[in-house]
Design a protein around this motif. Structure first.
Motif, mmCIF file in Angstrom:
data_model
loop_
_atom_site.group_PDB
_atom_site.id
_atom_site.type_symbol
_atom_site.label_atom_id
_atom_site.label_comp_id
_atom_site.label_asym_id
_atom_site.label_seq_id
_atom_site.Cartn_x
_atom_site.Cartn_y
_atom_site.Cartn_z
ATOM 1 N N TYR A 154 1.846 7.043 -6.627
ATOM 2 C CA TYR A 154 0.876 8.124 -6.847
ATOM 3 C C TYR A 154 1.589 9.470 -6.738
ATOM 4 C CZ TYR A 154 -3.202 5.023 -6.345
ATOM 5 O OH TYR A 154 -4.144 4.063 -6.502
ATOM 6 N N ARG A 181 2.488 1.763 -3.364
ATOM 7 C CA ARG A 181 1.533 2.296 -4.329
ATOM 8 C C ARG A 181 1.332 3.794 -4.103
ATOM 9 N NH1 ARG A 181 -3.621 -0.768 -4.142
ATOM 10 N NH2 ARG A 181 -3.980 0.529 -2.340
ATOM 11 N N LYS A 182 1.231 4.173 -2.851
ATOM 12 C CA LYS A 182 1.090 5.593 -2.516
ATOM 13 C C LYS A 182 2.257 6.401 -3.071
ATOM 14 C CE LYS A 182 2.720 7.157 1.350
ATOM 15 N NZ LYS A 182 3.502 8.380 1.370
ATOM 16 N N ALA A 234 0.844 -1.197 0.000
ATOM 17 C CA ALA A 234 0.000 0.000 0.000
ATOM 18 C C ALA A 234 0.877 1.244 0.000
ATOM 19 C CB ALA A 234 -0.905 -0.004 1.229
ATOM 20 N N PHE A 235 1.956 1.140 0.757
ATOM 21 C CA PHE A 235 2.867 2.280 0.857
ATOM 22 C C PHE A 235 3.548 2.545 -0.481
ATOM 23 C CE2 PHE A 235 5.634 5.307 2.469
ATOM 24 C CZ PHE A 235 5.343 5.559 3.793
#
Lengths: 368, 247, 301
Positions: free
Chosen positions: A13, A9-10, A6-7
């Motif tokens: 972004y 992916r952030k 998740a990190f």
């Protein structure tokens, strides 16, 4: 693991949404290749020149004295075969070889013309060009002077051979340099800035207060930049192969492996900077002044290290990009393999491990 | 009757593309008046204030500040106003004295004037012993008082205060308002924004902006009466509750 | 049960050992809405940072949900929610991405604890694909609160959530806190706005790193020792000056449209005469309702 992803992916972004940075990241390699391709000059001083004098006559001796008198060259004489001449270049010390043919003076006297061969190491295009130009002008000087007293003028033709880079493609010298620069910028500066940004915006505080392991924050931050840097390496290589028409002589796989190693070195540096600083500006300044400048100065990419005073030469050894530059140059241009580069690789590896240990050790799980 | 209006605004408007940040605001402010400029976040206060300070050119409408036109005479406007905001006002890494000297210099005061003014100012604030300390080391309340004093150092006709008392303790806040009253008493017009509704009561007149428009403009007492409210807080709530815009 | 226990907590900064938190002790019951009320620089943020384990104390001890803030910091990190003073979300991520990110970091999902944030989230849901940087102050605040709540914290720390926010958004925010309290979440909130104190179950008034008083807002107000008068005149500035010079005044200050003052001897008629004698018009004198702000001023005086 899910948290880690998740990190990551952030982080992607962040990178992909910041259009300006993205433009810099991918525009930079192209811009730099163009800039360095056209705008480079450097000075050559005390270059080691090997003279192979098969003639050993008046004319050749006279010319030699003149070359030796120039402040640009240090002359060493040797009697070598053609094959041995090639060998001297690979040792790296010799910048050029001047060969006088057996009948140099006689040719001049009888045919009014003679040839001198100049062989240079063109993997360093600028130096090679410069040396050739200087040598040619010395020869022309000599010729003009002698001709003053003659009815039928002598003509001495320098025959120039550029070793390793026969078409004198400048890109040979700076593609590895640009690679070192770009990787440095992306990996050191971007990583440092992106971590420090979290400190500045206060999100680091939330992350510290979450169960997410702080060390993972650092690794998750570094990961996207590793990927981006590899994309950049690919882009530069594609540019050099398809646009500049410069093939990679050695193993592409080895080149990528070494690049990955260097990227990790840079990431470790970036992480270290981010731990020690609290503002994006300072992180950027340190990255630029502390990393980019030494790379430009000390990697041998813009300025030949051999021409520097001894203390600077010693300093150049602690600049990781110097070793990376040597490695890339050797793989891309000389086509050397790991057996010839294990020393440099080991040095780089040592630096990486050291930097990683230092930054992990200084990383704090709390504020302040 | 002598015209003592120092701020005259007529249908002042600022557009950013389709977005109308400040929509035809019309008002006057008189000499020596404490004018409260209220509104929810994003109501267009900051944009309006920037135009009045000559920092941003209006899209349409008219305004004169201290007699100078906001379109063409921004330099003269800047000489005649003082500005203080909660976010930036003093250099933290300069000493108290250096800050005073710097801002005095910016507004073109002579060395002689700066010297006497510095001495007066330090004495009035009781900060003689702190003159050579870094501003960063002062408590917040002192900083605010000092930056107000610096903002009126060059005796401007109008002083703009952007949330001057945010986060300050109640006692210092009142000391700060004492200084505002004093300045107004000496003829300086005070234009102030605040999120503290009790402070709004200290103003002579209050305007409240909602979605770029100036909805009301009156004395606190009249406003409370017309909204049948017990406090300014209620007046504000009734007006701003219907706001559609945020910042 | 006590959710937060603080004993003689001390924090100093820098070489000069500037004391930010000076021997502070208090405790918060489970499910309580506790307010730390004080101006900037009072030490509120330092206390919150120590309790949320991002700062080490220089003295004293504290526990959150029975876990020591130094020894068991990992346990605390997974069980508390924290909303720092500055807007601390990723401005370049959308509402949904921010929420999703924080849910994952805390090892949970949005769905799992949706019931907790539902009330608040529905208000910003229409804009869920908008980037946080483009939201209004009130909306940012709501998102930040959602992110702090998404892992179902036992204790919620909100550091100056209403600073710089306009009065309408402030009211809405406090209403959200009241509703959260019904979920039995312990909430510690800090604010420089005295008028917000009355919305808490219990408050600590804090200044200069020291706690001045701890009690319910009502008890604090009731404990006000003096008789407080509200005085009004047409000439406010002059009124304040005249009151200051009145020999019997203990303390006087502006308070909204009135001036508040305490006296050694309160003879309202004599006072009115005194004020008129000094040229004031429209004089009105009445007993004032004591507020937290009056108490704070009294304590500082």
């Amino acid at each position: 693991m899910k948290q880690f992803l998740a990190f990551v992916r952030k982080e992607f972004y962040h990178v992909l949404r910041d259009r300006r940075t993205l433009l810099i990241l991918f525009g930079m390699p192209i811009a730099q290749i163009l800039i360095f391709g056209f705008a480079l000059t450097n000075e050559v001083k005390d270059s080691e020149i090997l003279v192979v004098d098969y003639a050993k006559d008046n004319a050749s001796q006279e010319l030699l004295t003149r070359i030796g008198a120039s402040r640009y060259f240090n002359i060493r004489q040797a009697a070598l075969s053609h094959k041995e001449i090639l060998g001297t270049f690979q040792k790296g010390k010799i910048k050029a070889v001047v060969v006088f043919p057996v009948n140099f003076n006689e040719d001049l006297l009888h045919h009014n013309k003679a040839q001198v061969q100049i062989i240079t190491d063109a993997s360093d295009v600028n130096t090679a060009n410069m040396i050739t130009n200087y040598l040619s002008s010395i020869i022309m000087d000599y010729q003009n002077q002698v001709n003053q007293n003659l009815e039928i003028p002598y003509r001495i033709t320098p025959e120039v051979r550029m070793l390793y880079n026969p078409q004198l493609k400048g890109a040979h010298g700076f593609v590895p340099g640009v690679m070192a620069l770009v990787l440095l910028l992306v990996s050191v500066m971007m990583t440092a800035i992106s971590i420090v940004r979290e400190k500045e915006t206060g999100t680091m505080e939330i992350l510290l207060v979450s169960p997410f392991k702080p060390v993972l924050v650092i690794f998750a931050k570094a990961f996207p930049y590793l990927a981006l840097s590899l994309v950049n390496v690919t882009a530069i290589l594609l540019l050099s192969v398809f646009v500049l028409d410069l093939p990679v002589k050695g193993s592409v796989a080895l080149l990528f492996a070494e690049s990955t190693l260097f990227i990790i070195t840079c990431l470790a540096l970036g992480i270290f900077i981010s731990i020690e600083t609290d503002s994006q500006q300072i992180a950027m300044l340190i990255s630029l002044m502390g990393m980019l400048l030494p790379t430009m100065m000390f990697s041998g990419f813009l300025f030949p290290i051999e021409n520097m005073p001894l203390p600077l030469q010693i300093i150049s050894n602690i600049v990781p990009s110097k070793w990376f530059y040597i490695i890339v140059k050797s793989i891309m241009i000389k086509g050397l393999g790991i057996s010839a580069l294990w020393k440099e690789t080991l040095i780089l590896l040592g630096m990486t491990v050291f930097l990683l240990l230092v930054s992990l050790k200084s990383f704090k799980i709390r504020l302040q | 009757m002598q015209d003592d209006r120092v701020i005259v605004c007529e249908k002042l408007t600022k557009r950013f593309g389709d977005f109308i940040a400040t929509n035809e605001i019309t008002f006057d402010v008189h000499k020596g008046e404490i004018f409260g400029f209220l509104g929810a976040n994003g109501a267009g206060k900051t944009t309006a204030m920037r135009m009045l300070c000559g920092l941003s050119s209006p899209s349409s409408g008219k305004a004169t500040i201290a007699g100078y036109d906001v379109y063409t005479q921004t330099e003269q406007i800047k000489k005649n106003i003082g500005y203080m905001s909660q976010k930036f006002s003093l250099y933290e890494n300069l000493t108290v004295r250096e800050n005073i000297e710097f801002f005095g210099g910016i507004y073109g005061l002579s060395d002689e004037q700066i010297r006497t003014k510095t001495a007066q100012l330090l004495q009035r604030l009781g900060m003689q012993n702190e003159a050579n300390k870094l501003v960063a080391s002062l408590p917040l309340g002192w900083k605010q008082k000092l930056s107000f004093s610096v903002a009126v150092l060059h005796e401007p006709k109008i002083v703009f205060l952007d949330e001057p008392t945010g986060g300050v303790d109640p006692v210092t806040r009142r000391q700060f308002w004492d200084m505002i009253y004093e300045a107004a008493d000496s003829g300086i017009t005070v234009f102030v924004t605040t999120h503290y509704m009790d402070e709004a009561e200290y103003c002579h007149r209050i305007s409240i902006m909602v979605d770029g428009k100036m909805e009301v403009l009156d004395t606190p007492t009249n406003l409370k009466n017309s909204f049948h409210a017990r406090s300014m807080d209620e007046v504000f709530y009734q007006l701003a509750r219907g706001a559609k815009r945020g910042d | 049960m006590e959710a937060v226990v603080v004993k003689n907590l001390v924090k100093t900064y820098g070489k000069e050992q500037t004391v930010a938190v000076d021997n502070v002790s208090f405790s918060v019951e489970q499910g309580e809405l506790f307010g730390l009320i004080g101006p900037d620089g009072a030490g509120k943020t330092s206390i919150f940072r120590m309790l949320t384990t991002s700062l080490l104390p220089d003295g004293g001890s504290a526990s959150v949900d029975g876990h020591d803030i130094v020894q068991d910091f990992r346990r605390i990190r997974s069980s508390v929610g924290y909303m720092p003073g500055k807007f601390s979300l990723y401005q370049d991520l959308t509402i949904e991405e921010n929420l999703h990110f924080f849910a994952t970091v805390f090892g949970t999902t949005i769905e799992e604890n949706y019931h907790l944030i539902k009330d608040i989230y529905v208000q910003i849901e229409p804009f869920k694909n908008r980037r946080a940087g483009k939201l209004s102050g009130g909306m940012k605040q709501k998102l930040a609160l959602c992110c702090a709540l998404i892992h179902k914290p036992t204790t919620l720390f909100l550091d100056e959530p209403t600073t710089g926010v306009d009065p309408v958004s402030r009211k809405e925010f406090w209403e959200m806190l009241r509703r959260l309290k019904e979920q039995r979440i312990t909430i510690l909130v800090s604010t420089p706005y005295m008028d917000e104190a009355s919305l808490c179950d219990r408050i600590a008034l804090i200044q200069g790193g020291k706690i001045l008083s701890i009690d319910t807002p009502q008890n604090i107000v009731n404990a006000y020792p003096d008789k407080l008068l509200a005085i009004k005149a047409n000439e406010m500035y002059k009124l304040l000056k005249v009151l200051e010079s009145h020999p019997g005044v203990i303390n006087s200050y502006a308070f909204g449209e009135y001036a508040h003052a305490t006296f050694h001897d309160t003879d309202t008629h004599a006072l009115q005469a005194y004020l008129r004698g000094h040229g004031l018009t429209g004089v009105e004198v009445k007993g004032a309702e004591v507020t937290i702000e009056d108490t704070f001023i009294k304590l500082l005086h």
